[in-house]
Design a protein around this motif. Structure first.
Motif, PDB file in Angstrom:
ATOM      1  N   ALA A 249      -5.142  35.931 -25.471  1.00  0.00           N
ATOM      2  CA  ALA A 249      -5.494  34.815 -26.350  1.00  0.00           C
ATOM      3  C   ALA A 249      -6.881  34.286 -25.999  1.00  0.00           C
ATOM      4  CB  ALA A 249      -4.451  33.708 -26.229  1.00  0.00           C
ATOM      5  N   HIS A 250      -7.137  34.124 -24.711  1.00  0.00           N
ATOM      6  CA  HIS A 250      -8.432  33.629 -24.253  1.00  0.00           C
ATOM      7  C   HIS A 250      -9.562  34.532 -24.744  1.00  0.00           C
ATOM      8  CE1 HIS A 250     -11.686  33.241 -21.196  1.00  0.00           C
ATOM      9  NE2 HIS A 250     -11.426  31.959 -21.319  1.00  0.00           N
ATOM     10  N   GLY A 251      -9.384  35.823 -24.596  1.00  0.00           N
ATOM     11  CA  GLY A 251     -10.412  36.771 -25.039  1.00  0.00           C
ATOM     12  C   GLY A 251     -10.626  36.739 -26.539  1.00  0.00           C
ATOM     13  N   MET A 252      -9.539  36.593 -27.296  1.00  0.00           N
ATOM     14  CA  MET A 252      -9.670  36.565 -28.755  1.00  0.00           C
ATOM     15  C   MET A 252     -10.271  35.258 -29.247  1.00  0.00           C
ATOM     16  SD  MET A 252      -6.320  38.670 -30.094  1.00  0.00           S
ATOM     17  CE  MET A 252      -5.149  38.060 -28.893  1.00  0.00           C
ATOM     18  N   TYR A 253      -9.952  34.148 -28.590  1.00  0.00           N
ATOM     19  CA  TYR A 253     -10.610  32.892 -28.962  1.00  0.00           C
ATOM     20  C   TYR A 253     -12.113  32.991 -28.734  1.00  0.00           C
ATOM     21  CZ  TYR A 253      -6.254  30.250 -29.616  1.00  0.00           C
ATOM     22  OH  TYR A 253      -5.054  29.776 -30.087  1.00  0.00           O
ATOM     23  N   LEU A 254     -12.511  33.615 -27.632  1.00  0.00           N
ATOM     24  CA  LEU A 254     -13.943  33.809 -27.380  1.00  0.00           C
ATOM     25  C   LEU A 254     -14.567  34.718 -28.434  1.00  0.00           C
ATOM     26  CD1 LEU A 254     -14.086  34.197 -23.491  1.00  0.00           C
ATOM     27  CD2 LEU A 254     -14.833  32.234 -24.866  1.00  0.00           C
ATOM     28  N   GLU A 255     -13.856  35.772 -28.807  1.00  0.00           N
ATOM     29  CA  GLU A 255     -14.357  36.676 -29.845  1.00  0.00           C
ATOM     30  C   GLU A 255     -14.531  35.944 -31.170  1.00  0.00           C
ATOM     31  OE1 GLU A 255     -13.097  40.863 -32.100  1.00  0.00           O
ATOM     32  OE2 GLU A 255     -11.937  40.147 -30.375  1.00  0.00           O
ATOM     33  N   TRP A 256     -13.593  35.058 -31.483  1.00  0.00           N
ATOM     34  CA  TRP A 256     -13.668  34.262 -32.706  1.00  0.00           C
ATOM     35  C   TRP A 256     -14.820  33.260 -32.629  1.00  0.00           C
ATOM     36  CZ3 TRP A 256     -10.066  29.649 -33.998  1.00  0.00           C
ATOM     37  CH2 TRP A 256     -10.224  29.268 -35.341  1.00  0.00           C
ATOM     38  N   GLY A 257     -15.146  32.837 -31.410  1.00  0.00           N
ATOM     39  CA  GLY A 257     -16.210  31.860 -31.219  1.00  0.00           C
ATOM     40  C   GLY A 257     -15.710  30.480 -30.861  1.00  0.00           C
ATOM     41  N   ALA A 258     -14.399  30.350 -30.609  1.00  0.00           N
ATOM     42  CA  ALA A 258     -13.796  29.054 -30.293  1.00  0.00           C
ATOM     43  C   ALA A 258     -13.908  28.774 -28.796  1.00  0.00           C
ATOM     44  CB  ALA A 258     -12.341  29.033 -30.750  1.00  0.00           C
ATOM     45  N   GLN A 259     -15.125  28.494 -28.352  1.00  0.00           N
ATOM     46  CA  GLN A 259     -15.384  28.292 -26.926  1.00  0.00           C
ATOM     47  C   GLN A 259     -14.598  27.096 -26.387  1.00  0.00           C
ATOM     48  OE1 GLN A 259     -17.707  30.209 -24.775  1.00  0.00           O
ATOM     49  NE2 GLN A 259     -16.320  29.137 -23.368  1.00  0.00           N
ATOM     50  N   ALA A 260     -14.508  26.023 -27.163  1.00  0.00           N
ATOM     51  CA  ALA A 260     -13.786  24.836 -26.701  1.00  0.00           C
ATOM     52  C   ALA A 260     -12.311  25.136 -26.505  1.00  0.00           C
ATOM     53  CB  ALA A 260     -13.968  23.684 -27.687  1.00  0.00           C
ATOM     54  N   LYS A 261     -11.741  25.919 -27.394  1.00  0.00           N
ATOM     55  CA  LYS A 261     -10.326  26.280 -27.262  1.00  0.00           C
ATOM     56  C   LYS A 261     -10.121  27.191 -26.056  1.00  0.00           C
ATOM     57  CE  LYS A 261      -6.040  26.898 -27.869  1.00  0.00           C
ATOM     58  NZ  LYS A 261      -5.084  25.853 -27.494  1.00  0.00           N
ATOM     59  N   ALA A 262     -11.015  28.146 -25.859  1.00  0.00           N
ATOM     60  CA  ALA A 262     -10.914  29.029 -24.694  1.00  0.00           C
ATOM     61  C   ALA A 262     -11.033  28.218 -23.402  1.00  0.00           C
ATOM     62  CB  ALA A 262     -12.001  30.103 -24.755  1.00  0.00           C
ATOM     63  N   ASN A 263     -11.943  27.252 -23.393  1.00  0.00           N
ATOM     64  CA  ASN A 263     -12.095  26.397 -22.208  1.00  0.00           C
ATOM     65  C   ASN A 263     -10.826  25.603 -21.933  1.00  0.00           C
ATOM     66  OD1 ASN A 263     -14.715  27.309 -22.001  1.00  0.00           O
ATOM     67  ND2 ASN A 263     -15.650  25.464 -22.843  1.00  0.00           N
ATOM     68  N   GLN A 264     -10.191  25.132 -23.003  1.00  0.00           N
ATOM     69  CA  GLN A 264      -8.950  24.368 -22.826  1.00  0.00           C
ATOM     70  C   GLN A 264      -7.866  25.227 -22.189  1.00  0.00           C
ATOM     71  OE1 GLN A 264      -6.137  24.256 -25.721  1.00  0.00           O
ATOM     72  NE2 GLN A 264      -5.391  22.178 -25.408  1.00  0.00           N
ATOM     73  N   LEU A 265      -7.754  26.472 -22.623  1.00  0.00           N
ATOM     74  CA  LEU A 265      -6.765  27.374 -22.018  1.00  0.00           C
ATOM     75  C   LEU A 265      -7.015  27.506 -20.525  1.00  0.00           C
ATOM     76  CD1 LEU A 265      -6.093  30.496 -24.298  1.00  0.00           C
ATOM     77  CD2 LEU A 265      -4.540  28.622 -23.727  1.00  0.00           C
ATOM     78  N   ARG A 266      -8.268  27.655 -20.157  1.00  0.00           N
ATOM     79  CA  ARG A 266      -8.601  27.796 -18.742  1.00  0.00           C
ATOM     80  C   ARG A 266      -8.228  26.534 -17.953  1.00  0.00           C
ATOM     81  NH1 ARG A 266     -12.485  32.226 -18.094  1.00  0.00           N
ATOM     82  NH2 ARG A 266     -12.916  31.446 -15.996  1.00  0.00           N
ATOM     83  N   ARG A 267      -8.478  25.376 -18.545  1.00  0.00           N
ATOM     84  CA  ARG A 267      -8.149  24.121 -17.859  1.00  0.00           C
ATOM     85  C   ARG A 267      -6.636  23.945 -17.707  1.00  0.00           C
ATOM     86  NH1 ARG A 267     -11.950  21.997 -21.415  1.00  0.00           N
ATOM     87  NH2 ARG A 267     -10.289  21.052 -22.655  1.00  0.00           N
ATOM     88  N   VAL A 268      -5.914  24.172 -18.792  1.00  0.00           N
ATOM     89  CA  VAL A 268      -4.467  23.946 -18.781  1.00  0.00           C
ATOM     90  C   VAL A 268      -3.770  24.861 -17.787  1.00  0.00           C
ATOM     91  CG1 VAL A 268      -2.359  24.169 -20.174  1.00  0.00           C
ATOM     92  CG2 VAL A 268      -4.380  23.035 -21.132  1.00  0.00           C
TER      93      VAL A 268
END
Length: 277
Positions: A249-268
């Motif tokens: 999911a993290h990789g696909m959010y980054l591919e989509w361009g959703a950096q804020a969402k990817a960052n949230q996954l990392r924090r959570v």
């Protein structure tokens, strides 16, 4: 022409267009609409643009729908029902993406005419998708059987609507129905009902939904399905599959361009999931 341009940008966002490209579209076309005094179109475009801004990380609070493109309260002050509905719709989506399920449902509940006004527009499918996902998430965390049944009924109603779209030939909803199947099975498995069969059904349905979303080009939904699968496996204590799906999911959010969402996954999931490999 202005409304066609708005639909072009909106459908790009709904169908998984890379967010950097979507952002570039808005930066190009919004000033053109302003030059032609298409004020209503400009507000609609700025609201969907602000969702893009929230996802890519250009908002202090991604669930507030405040930022460079527009401020949420500014949109509401327009005083038009159609704009009120659109503002709450986009904020609902942002709230779900960033895990504020109470806010997501409140946004949906505050615009009771939204679904009626979106008849014939693809955004209706997206609204029902997020409505169902929010209801399933609320059911998963509900305290007590009564609350769980209430949210389960709401989720089931959304699933029934999506199945209705599929029966009418809307193939863009197939992965949504599969995702609902997975969430329903996950709810049964995590609430102690259904046993091993529910757990197996959830695993298979998540995998099917992920594959279908990818096959039809909905990168953002493929990421979302993977995230929900990962969260489910964490609840089950299966860290191997949780790690697999959350990293995907993290990789696909980054591919989509959703950096804020990817960052949230990392924090959570800091300290539990290694997103570096």
């Amino acid at each position: 022409a202005g409304f066609c341009l708005n639909q072009h940008c909106s459908l790009g966002l709904n169908s998984g267009r890379r967010l950097d490209l979507a952002d570039a579209d808005f930066r190009r076309y919004v000033p053109q609409m302003e030059d032609h005094n298409h004020d209503l179109v400009v507000v609609f475009m700025r609201m969907s643009w602000q969702l893009v801004q929230c996802l890519i990380g250009k908002a202090d609070d991604p669930t507030s729908m405040d930022g460079e493109a527009i401020r949420y309260e500014t949109a509401l002050r327009e005083g038009r029902l159609c704009i009120n509905n659109a503002a709450k719709m986009y904020r609902m989506w942002a709230a779900y993406y960033f895990g504020d399920y109470d806010l997501a449902w409140r946004m949906y509940a505050e615009c009771p005419t939204l679904e009626k006004r979106l008849q014939g527009i693809f955004s209706l499918c997206r609204v029902i998708f997020f409505k169902g996902l929010t209801a399933f998430a609320m059911a998963r965390r509900a305290n007590g059987a009564v609350a769980r049944r209430k949210w389960s009924r709401r989720a089931a109603a959304a699933a029934k609507q999506v199945i209705g779209f599929m029966k009418k030939g809307n193939i863009n909803c197939v992965h949504m129905a599969q995702m609902f199947d997975a969430e329903r099975a996950a709810l049964r498995a995590t609430s102690g009902r259904g046993g091993d069969s529910a757990a197996a059904k959830a695993k298979k349905s998540y995998e099917t939904a992920i594959a279908t979303a990818g096959r039809y080009g909905f990168l953002q939904d493929k990421a979302l399905c993977s995230e929900r699968a990962g969260e489910y496996f964490l609840e089950r204590g299966d860290e191997y599959w949780a790690s697999h799906h959350l990293r995907m999911a993290h990789g696909m959010y980054l591919e989509w361009g959703a950096q804020a969402k990817a960052n949230q996954l990392r924090r959570v999931h800091a300290g539990r999931i290694d997103f570096s490999s």
